[in-house]
Structures are given as C-alpha cells and as structure tokens.
Scaffold this active site. Structure first.
Site, mmCIF file in Angstrom:
data_model
loop_
_atom_site.group_PDB
_atom_site.id
_atom_site.type_symbol
_atom_site.label_atom_id
_atom_site.label_comp_id
_atom_site.label_asym_id
_atom_site.label_seq_id
_atom_site.Cartn_x
_atom_site.Cartn_y
_atom_site.Cartn_z
ATOM 1 N N GLU A 112 9.691 11.882 18.345
ATOM 2 C CA GLU A 112 8.817 12.081 17.929
ATOM 3 C C GLU A 112 8.211 12.839 18.768
ATOM 4 O O GLU A 112 8.043 12.696 19.716
ATOM 5 C CB GLU A 112 8.253 10.639 17.881
ATOM 6 C CG GLU A 112 6.441 10.827 17.646
ATOM 7 C CD GLU A 112 6.520 10.953 16.145
ATOM 8 O OE1 GLU A 112 5.183 12.040 15.588
ATOM 9 O OE2 GLU A 112 7.446 10.516 14.808
ATOM 10 N N ASN B 292 3.046 11.446 16.482
ATOM 11 C CA ASN B 292 2.323 9.902 16.344
ATOM 12 C C ASN B 292 3.178 8.378 16.215
ATOM 13 O O ASN B 292 3.591 9.624 15.055
ATOM 14 C CB ASN B 292 1.262 9.724 15.781
ATOM 15 C CG ASN B 292 -0.211 10.535 16.543
ATOM 16 O OD1 ASN B 292 -0.752 10.681 17.366
ATOM 17 N ND2 ASN B 292 -0.718 11.528 15.073
ATOM 18 N N GLY C 9 4.880 6.352 13.675
ATOM 19 C CA GLY C 9 5.004 5.941 13.028
ATOM 20 C C GLY C 9 4.299 6.399 11.547
ATOM 21 O O GLY C 9 4.476 6.566 10.827
ATOM 22 N N GLY C 10 4.361 7.658 12.010
ATOM 23 C CA GLY C 10 4.095 8.933 10.954
ATOM 24 C C GLY C 10 2.524 9.162 9.628
ATOM 25 O O GLY C 10 1.559 8.351 11.036
ATOM 26 N N THR C 11 2.395 9.395 9.174
ATOM 27 C CA THR C 11 1.364 9.452 8.513
ATOM 28 C C THR C 11 0.592 7.907 8.061
ATOM 29 O O THR C 11 -0.413 7.802 7.881
ATOM 30 C CB THR C 11 1.561 10.375 6.964
ATOM 31 O OG1 THR C 11 1.989 12.276 7.257
ATOM 32 C CG2 THR C 11 0.350 10.470 6.064
ATOM 33 N N CYS C 12 1.709 7.822 7.515
ATOM 34 C CA CYS C 12 1.005 6.077 6.729
ATOM 35 C C CYS C 12 0.380 5.361 7.907
ATOM 36 O O CYS C 12 -0.646 5.155 7.633
ATOM 37 C CB CYS C 12 1.923 5.629 6.309
ATOM 38 S SG CYS C 12 1.748 3.195 5.462
ATOM 39 N N HIS D 191 -3.611 -19.242 -15.032
ATOM 40 C CA HIS D 191 -4.610 -19.365 -15.849
ATOM 41 C C HIS D 191 -5.588 -19.330 -14.544
ATOM 42 O O HIS D 191 -5.583 -20.625 -13.850
ATOM 43 C CB HIS D 191 -5.277 -20.123 -17.416
ATOM 44 C CG HIS D 191 -6.676 -19.455 -17.759
ATOM 45 N ND1 HIS D 191 -7.480 -18.356 -17.554
ATOM 46 C CD2 HIS D 191 -7.701 -20.097 -17.593
ATOM 47 C CE1 HIS D 191 -8.779 -18.573 -18.712
ATOM 48 N NE2 HIS D 191 -9.029 -20.123 -17.766
#
Length: 458
Positions: A34, A37, A39-42, A441
């Site tokens: 890595e 960051n 975890g990346g973009t998300c 409902h």
C-alpha cells in the site's frame, strides 16, 4: 535486496485485503503493498466519508423541516462544519485502522508500505527492493479526473479527495460535473448551508440514465435551491479577487458563473500511469484500464486485476465481487465469472436513486417485447407518513419470458427496497414470484408486488 513470495497483492482497496488474507490462510506466503491509505477510495475518500457527511447533512435538513412534523425548535439550525468533519474523520479512521490492523495481524502475510512498480511480469520494485511472485494481483484503484481547462492551473480547486479536508462552509460552491459524485456533494453542501451551482456539459444530469429519471432528479435538487446549468461548456477558469470565475458557452452564447470554491467531479481515471505495466507486458485499453477476461486474468499468465482499475465496475460492491470471483476460481473450484453479475448501483442523494439491470432506453434499443410498471412514490404510505413523496418506481419485464430486465427506484428507501427485485433477477425467476409475495405493511417494499400487478407494453 530481493524477496520471493508465492503471491503479491498491490493495493488495499475493497478487494485486495480480503484476497490477501485468503491467500495467506491458504498457505501462500503473501505480501500486500500500500502506497498511501489503507482501505482505498471507499474507506478514505469515497463511500464511508461521503455517506457520513450525507448523514450529517440530512440531520440538518430534517431539523429545518421540524415544524412540518409538529416539532418546534427554539433557535435556528446551525451547522458546525469542524464538528461535521471531525465526526467523518472518526468514522474513517476506525475503518482505515481496522483494515491495517487486520492485515498486520494475519499470519503468513507481510504488509509493505510504498509505491510498487513492475520490473517484469512477475517482479515489482518497492522502496528499492525487488519482490517476485508467481501470482500478482493488481488492486490499485483510480482517482479523480482533472480536465484540461484553460486557466485551471492558476486556480485552486477541489476534488472528491481534497473535499475530505474541508472543515468550513464554502459560501458558494461551483461543481463541474452533474453525475453521481457531483450531485451527492451538491445536495450535501446545499443542506449544510452553501449556495451551490452545478455545471454539466451534457443535455441532462447523470447522462447514463433515462432522460425522465434525470429530469426527476433535477426537479428534486432544484427544489432545494441548487442551481443547475445544463449544456454548459467551460471555456475558461480564472481567479477574480476572492471568487472563482467560469466562462461558459451554451449554443454559441457565452456567460459567466462565479463562486467562492470550485469542485471538479467529471469522472475517474485508473492509477495505471505509474505502475510499470509496460515492463510486465500487461495490456491496457485506450483509457488506461487493465484489460481482463471474465475471470479477471490479464493477458499475462499469473497476473490478475481487480476493482476499479480493470474497468469492469466502478463501485465498492463490484470490487468486492471481483475478490469473490477470483477466490472462487482459485480455491473453491467454482467457475464464477464477471459475466454472471447484474449491474446494480445507487446515487445517494436524498431520496436515493437505485438502478439494476437494463435502463428503459436499453430495453427499447434491444427490440424485445417488454412490459413496464410505474408508480409514483406519493402512493406509498411510508413516503406520505414521512412527508417524503418525491420520485417514482419503475420495473421492466420481458413480455415473453416474464423475467425482470431492470428496475429504477427513485424514492425513500429505494436503495434498500431494490434488492428484493435484484434477488429475483439472480434467481432467474419470473416477476410473478415477487408479484404474488405478501410483504409487510406499512413499508416501501409492500408496494413492489402492487407495482408488478399493472404492467403495460413499453
């Protein structure tokens, strides 16, 4: 220095960590790399932080409407942007640190921080050290496109990433791009209290959607005071005092739009330009996405590409599904394929727009006989109870096979409700299965069977 592994995963976005852990647990000596960051973009600049901000914006919006529900507030609603950002940062850090801790605590898995570049088909250089493996998995994601606009280099601007550092209220936010990212930020900051103008070059918002869907979204956003300029081609960007000035043309006519801050939301590009793919012989398409087959293999044996970088999906859920497909083929003797998944995504404005399968224009273009069912959200009891009656629902059905072709839900809780239709599509069952179901409902989902009882030719 030289290190040998059984498998190397490049990037810690949505698919990379799960795959790295699965590889390590299967006995493969694995490295995951890595550069910035975890975890990346998300986790860092996408889903988690933006939806956290959207939640704060919704609370502000609801508080301003409190009197409609008989709840009287003693003072005007005030948004503290520093506290909004601090809440977002806390949620992000929990996710970010959770990914990093999970990886570091996994036996047989080495976590390496640094920028990886291919040196050969099965060798990558990181921090001056060569790492080699028979299996390499690319999960490097993408980033915001910065268009080549005259004058832009002399003007400060924001992207979805740098917006995460904003801890103040822009007096007037100009947003270039009227699609998913741009519209989520537009409604969010309008609810925080900014003036917002969206500039879109196309003839309607969210260009991939049917025009009547885009028109309904436009009406919702304009109802909250967001200014929208369509067919607007930007000729120049400049700084004038404390303002950002855009010179815009529309059918030959030129006009100016000014604001305090500029957000660019015109698309995404893959992070493949500094990856050394040429040294590995890995093919990319004209836009820079890594070319893969339906099992996500690249053209190089032993190299896969997952997530946004392969151009086969642009969402967190498609990235995670990429992991599931690769893992199923590698470990489970389960021949899963990208070709088996049904398109599904949402625009998280309020109310949300959820979409699965084919759009109406795609069904018409196919020439197949089809049926359509449509219902206004004003007919839904849950929507009336909450005074959120904007939008409508639409479902498309093959007239001959009775299979659901696609659906669009623009309305309260539509992003959750649509999965009942999606699951019927995955089961390859006729629409009558859900048409005859008894739902609870009062919910939004209870109207799906009703929606399917009155189908007309498309």
């Amino acid at each position: 220095m030289h290190q040998r592994y059984d498998a190397i995963v490049i990037g810690t976005g949505q698919s990379g960590p799960s795959l790295a852990v699965r590889l390590a647990q299967a006995g493969r000596k694995t490295a995951i790399i890595e550069r910035k960051n975890f975890g990346g973009t998300c986790v860092n600049t996408g889903c988690i932080p933006t939806k956290t901000l959207i939640a704060s914006a919704r609370v502000a919006h609801t508080a301003r409407r409190a009197a409609e529900f008989g709840v009287m507030l003693d003072s005007p609603v005030v948004v503290d942007m520093a506290r909004v950002k601090a809440r977002k940062d806390l949620v992000v850090s929990q996710s970010n640190q959770g990914v990093a801790s999970w990886l570091r605590s996994t036996p047989n898995l080495t976590v390496i921080e640094g920028h990886a570049r291919f040196e050969s088909a099965h060798g990558v250089m990181v921090n001056g050290e060569l790492l080699e493996a028979d299996e390499i998995f690319i999960n490097v994601g993408g980033r915001a496109t910065v268009p080549d606009l005259p004058g832009l280099k002399d003007v400060d601007f924001l992207t979805n990433s740098s917006m995460m550092e904003v801890d103040f209220l822009p007096p007037h936010l100009l947003i270039v791009g009227g699609s998913y990212i741009g519209l989520e930020f537009a409604q969010m900051y309008r609810r925080f209290g900014s003036e917002v103008t969206v500039i879109e070059g196309g003839p309607h918002l969210i260009g991939r959607e049917d025009e009547k869907v885009s028109a309904a979204v436009k009406e919702i956003l304009e109802g909250e005071g967001i200014q929208i300029r369509l067919g607007a081609k930007i000729q120049r960007v400049e700084k004038r005092g404390d303002l950002v000035l855009l010179t815009v043309s529309d059918n030959g006519a030129s006009y100016e739009v000014s604001g305090s801050h500029l957000l660019l939301a015109v698309g995404r590009i893959p992070n493949t330009d500094d990856l050394g793919l040429d040294k590995a012989g890995i093919k990319t398409d004209a836009r820079g996405y890594v070319v893969v087959d339906d099992q996500l293999h690249t053209n190089v044996t032993g190299v896969w590409a997952l997530g946004d970088v392969n151009g086969r999906g642009a969402f967190t859920h498609t990235s995670y599904n990429d992991y599931e497909i690769v893992a199923a083929n590698l470990f489970d003797n389960d021949k899963r394929s990208v070709a088996d998944r049904i398109q599904a995504y949402a625009l998280f404005i309020d109310p949300p727009l959820a979409r699965i399968g084919m759009a109406e224009r795609e069904v018409r273009a196919s020439g197949r006989p089809a049926l359509v069912g449509t219902m206004q959200m004003a007919r839904v009891g849950r929507a009336r109870e909450r005074s959120e009656t904007q939008g409508y629902m639409s479902v498309l059905v093959d007239a001959e096979t009775k299979k659901i072709l696609g659906a669009m839900l623009l309305g309260i809780e539509g992003d959750e409700v649509i999965h009942s239709l999606l699951d019927v599509m995955y089961s390859d069952a006729p629409y009558t299965v859900i048409q005859r179901a008894m739902h609870i409902h009062p919910t939004v989902s209870e109207l799906v069977p009703t929606l399917l009882q009155d189908l007309t030719p498309l």
